[in-house]
Design a protein around this motif. Sequence first.
Motif, mmCIF file in Angstrom:
data_model
loop_
_atom_site.group_PDB
_atom_site.id
_atom_site.type_symbol
_atom_site.label_atom_id
_atom_site.label_comp_id
_atom_site.label_asym_id
_atom_site.label_seq_id
_atom_site.Cartn_x
_atom_site.Cartn_y
_atom_site.Cartn_z
ATOM 1 N N PRO A 1 0.806 -1.232 0.000
ATOM 2 C CA PRO A 1 0.000 0.000 0.000
ATOM 3 C C PRO A 1 0.834 1.275 0.000
ATOM 4 C CG PRO A 1 -0.885 -1.570 1.565
ATOM 5 C CD PRO A 1 0.417 -2.126 1.098
ATOM 6 N N ALA A 2 2.079 1.190 0.458
ATOM 7 C CA ALA A 2 2.924 2.384 0.489
ATOM 8 C C ALA A 2 3.248 2.878 -0.911
ATOM 9 C CB ALA A 2 4.216 2.076 1.244
ATOM 10 N N LYS A 3 3.086 2.016 -1.901
ATOM 11 C CA LYS A 3 3.471 2.379 -3.271
ATOM 12 C C LYS A 3 2.277 2.623 -4.194
ATOM 13 C CE LYS A 3 6.921 2.165 -5.409
ATOM 14 N NZ LYS A 3 7.711 3.266 -6.012
ATOM 15 N N ILE A 4 1.044 2.607 -3.676
ATOM 16 C CA ILE A 4 -0.084 2.930 -4.545
ATOM 17 C C ILE A 4 -0.168 4.448 -4.671
ATOM 18 C CG2 ILE A 4 -1.378 0.827 -4.037
ATOM 19 C CD1 ILE A 4 -3.150 2.414 -2.178
ATOM 20 N N VAL A 5 -0.611 4.906 -5.828
ATOM 21 C CA VAL A 5 -0.601 6.347 -6.108
ATOM 22 C C VAL A 5 -1.637 7.063 -5.251
ATOM 23 C CG1 VAL A 5 0.266 6.030 -8.448
ATOM 24 C CG2 VAL A 5 -2.193 6.012 -8.035
ATOM 25 N N ASP A 6 -1.455 8.379 -5.113
ATOM 26 C CA ASP A 6 -2.244 9.163 -4.165
ATOM 27 C C ASP A 6 -3.747 9.048 -4.389
ATOM 28 O OD1 ASP A 6 0.060 9.952 -2.989
ATOM 29 O OD2 ASP A 6 0.119 11.966 -3.863
ATOM 30 N N GLU A 7 -4.183 9.008 -5.677
ATOM 31 C CA GLU A 7 -5.632 8.991 -5.923
ATOM 32 C C GLU A 7 -6.284 7.676 -5.473
ATOM 33 O OE1 GLU A 7 -3.754 8.756 -10.151
ATOM 34 O OE2 GLU A 7 -3.308 9.683 -8.218
ATOM 35 N N TYR A 8 -5.469 6.642 -5.236
ATOM 36 C CA TYR A 8 -6.021 5.382 -4.741
ATOM 37 C C TYR A 8 -5.955 5.299 -3.217
ATOM 38 C CZ TYR A 8 -5.169 4.029 -9.628
ATOM 39 O OH TYR A 8 -5.137 3.982 -10.999
ATOM 40 N N GLN A 9 -5.125 6.137 -2.600
ATOM 41 C CA GLN A 9 -4.928 6.070 -1.153
ATOM 42 C C GLN A 9 -6.236 6.306 -0.402
ATOM 43 O OE1 GLN A 9 -2.387 5.578 1.036
ATOM 44 N NE2 GLN A 9 -0.655 5.291 -0.360
ATOM 45 N N HIS A 10 -7.016 7.296 -0.838
ATOM 46 C CA HIS A 10 -8.239 7.606 -0.089
ATOM 47 C C HIS A 10 -9.253 6.467 -0.199
ATOM 48 C CE1 HIS A 10 -9.787 8.737 -4.091
ATOM 49 N NE2 HIS A 10 -10.994 8.639 -3.570
ATOM 50 N N VAL A 11 -9.248 5.745 -1.342
ATOM 51 C CA VAL A 11 -10.137 4.580 -1.471
ATOM 52 C C VAL A 11 -9.735 3.501 -0.476
ATOM 53 C CG1 VAL A 11 -10.945 2.755 -3.021
ATOM 54 C CG2 VAL A 11 -10.551 5.065 -3.911
ATOM 55 N N ALA A 12 -8.430 3.229 -0.393
ATOM 56 C CA ALA A 12 -7.938 2.215 0.535
ATOM 57 C C ALA A 12 -8.240 2.599 1.977
ATOM 58 C CB ALA A 12 -6.432 2.027 0.342
ATOM 59 N N THR A 13 -8.002 3.865 2.335
ATOM 60 C CA THR A 13 -8.277 4.328 3.698
ATOM 61 C C THR A 13 -9.760 4.206 4.026
ATOM 62 O OG1 THR A 13 -6.419 5.879 3.588
ATOM 63 C CG2 THR A 13 -8.070 6.275 5.282
ATOM 64 N N SER A 14 -10.609 4.541 3.062
ATOM 65 C CA SER A 14 -12.053 4.457 3.282
ATOM 66 C C SER A 14 -12.496 3.019 3.531
ATOM 67 C CB SER A 14 -12.803 5.021 2.072
ATOM 68 O OG SER A 14 -12.516 6.382 1.897
ATOM 69 N N LEU A 15 -11.913 2.077 2.788
ATOM 70 C CA LEU A 15 -12.292 0.671 2.971
ATOM 71 C C LEU A 15 -11.854 0.150 4.339
ATOM 72 C CD1 LEU A 15 -11.599 -0.845 -0.563
ATOM 73 C CD2 LEU A 15 -13.803 -0.434 0.528
ATOM 74 N N ILE A 16 -10.695 0.594 4.813
ATOM 75 C CA ILE A 16 -10.269 0.207 6.162
ATOM 76 C C ILE A 16 -11.224 0.793 7.189
ATOM 77 C CG2 ILE A 16 -8.445 0.449 7.901
ATOM 78 C CD1 ILE A 16 -7.759 -1.530 5.718
ATOM 79 N N ALA A 17 -11.612 2.053 7.005
ATOM 80 C CA ALA A 17 -12.516 2.714 7.943
ATOM 81 C C ALA A 17 -13.894 2.052 7.955
ATOM 82 C CB ALA A 17 -12.652 4.195 7.579
#
Length: 522
Positions: free
Chosen positions: A440-456
């Motif tokens: 996850p440290a290497k996914i681009v910024d526009e995907y980061q918020h999707v990943a964070t939302s799914l964890i939340a």
Amino acid sequence: MSQDTQTQFVEHDNSAAPLVLISYSHDSDEHKNWVRELATRLRQLGVDVLLDQWELGLGDDIPKFMERGVSNSKRVLMVCTEAYNRKADDGKGGVGYEAMIVTGELVADLGTRKFIPITRQSAETKVLPKCLSTRYYIDFSKDNSFEEKLEELARELHSAQVFKKPELGTNPFTTKSDQASPSVAISNEEVLDNNHSPLETYETALNLAKNNDFAEWTKFVHKHKNAAEVALCAWRKNNEANTPKVSKDLPSFFCSAVEIYNHLFAIILAAIDSDNERFKNQLSLIDWIREPKGWIRSGYTIWVDLPDLVLSTFQAIIGSFTLHRQQPKLAYNLATTQISERYHSHEKDHLFLNYRITGWVESLGGNCKETDTFLKKYFNSQSWLQTIFGGSDLLMGAYGAYYSFLNILDFFSASKEGLLKSDRDRDSKNRDLPRTPLFPAKIVDEYQHVATSLIAINNEFLHEIMEQNNITSSDMESDWKKWLKHCYHWIHQVYTPHARMLLPHADLPKLLKQSSGDLNIL
């Protein structure tokens, strides 16, 4: 966990010792000595033996030893004396050494060739437990034939029979025109149904599941599973001579091999989307994928372990999809399923701790960066997969969320084991933390918020895991700070030092809420 750029060409000779468990009744000291002698001689002949006399000490759990032994062993030797038969026929249960008996229920449940009856009886007519009454046995009753029977048994355990089945000849009564000329190279198109896309396969499977047509579903799965096995063997035959010489070329090279399983992947995604609980548990496919029929287990490791690359892709797709569909329990079941070590089959661990599957795949040179490259390349090239996820951004965000999920499970496991209690950041007990790759440290910024939302979104489920593993909020706070130090140390070692890299789950303590459940991670 090599970071070398050169491909690791390691020759594998398939010589791992078969692991067997000996089940017997403690009839007398003389009988126990005989069983120990049998076990000793088998070990001298290259057979790894689990025997209670060697493995158990005071206070050890006998039933648990037996359960793990039966599960992990390639074969189980059942020494059938008259006393053993009586206890086995009595059924489940028992106390003391009787717990060492393999019961009829267990044999029936497994229903495999795993169990080998060994008779050790004084009567001329040999008797077996009811659960084994129709099975072929080996008779060790006469001591003067011990060596002969020992060799026969050892050959069976090593799959080294004296007489090999001869090759099938051609029909001598057909004309040459009747005989089809053999094809040297077989293409994927010859064995896979290319008239349908994986997206169409997904729709067909979804309809079968929604209609609760389990019989047709099973046929559908087997059809695509068998086709994929044949195609993968053919792909290897056609491409093995063209193996790239450096590991950075391996992701592109193996992508078409993994695509062979696209239809099977699509079927499992349909099962998750079906809302039919009967179809959701498809973890048995892990063994099918990892041990394809006809696969040659000799040669260079990057080829021998190619099915593990398929399995690595499978778990990444399914894990990402279950979190995307907000079904974290399915992601948990996948991540915690038991996977054996390829070259130490008696050793098993959760999938999320099996680094050869999650990140350091041998077919990609044992390099986790190449695994990350491969998975991203594969995801970005599969339009059918992006369609099911609802877009490439949602797919890549879910990918980041799933590997964050694995890292969180890794953290909970390390915290429960007390690996984060040391004041020194790189203590000998925890210098290998984290044990899951931080893709996850290497996914681009526009995907980061999707990943964070799914964890939340799945935070309550994560809190259940924390509570059920007796990790307190105070432990969580202190251990998480240490965990992040390990994570960022790992990132700077594996990727570019001092690069700006974020983790979607970096603020995990703030996300967790109270819940309940039964999710013991160890």
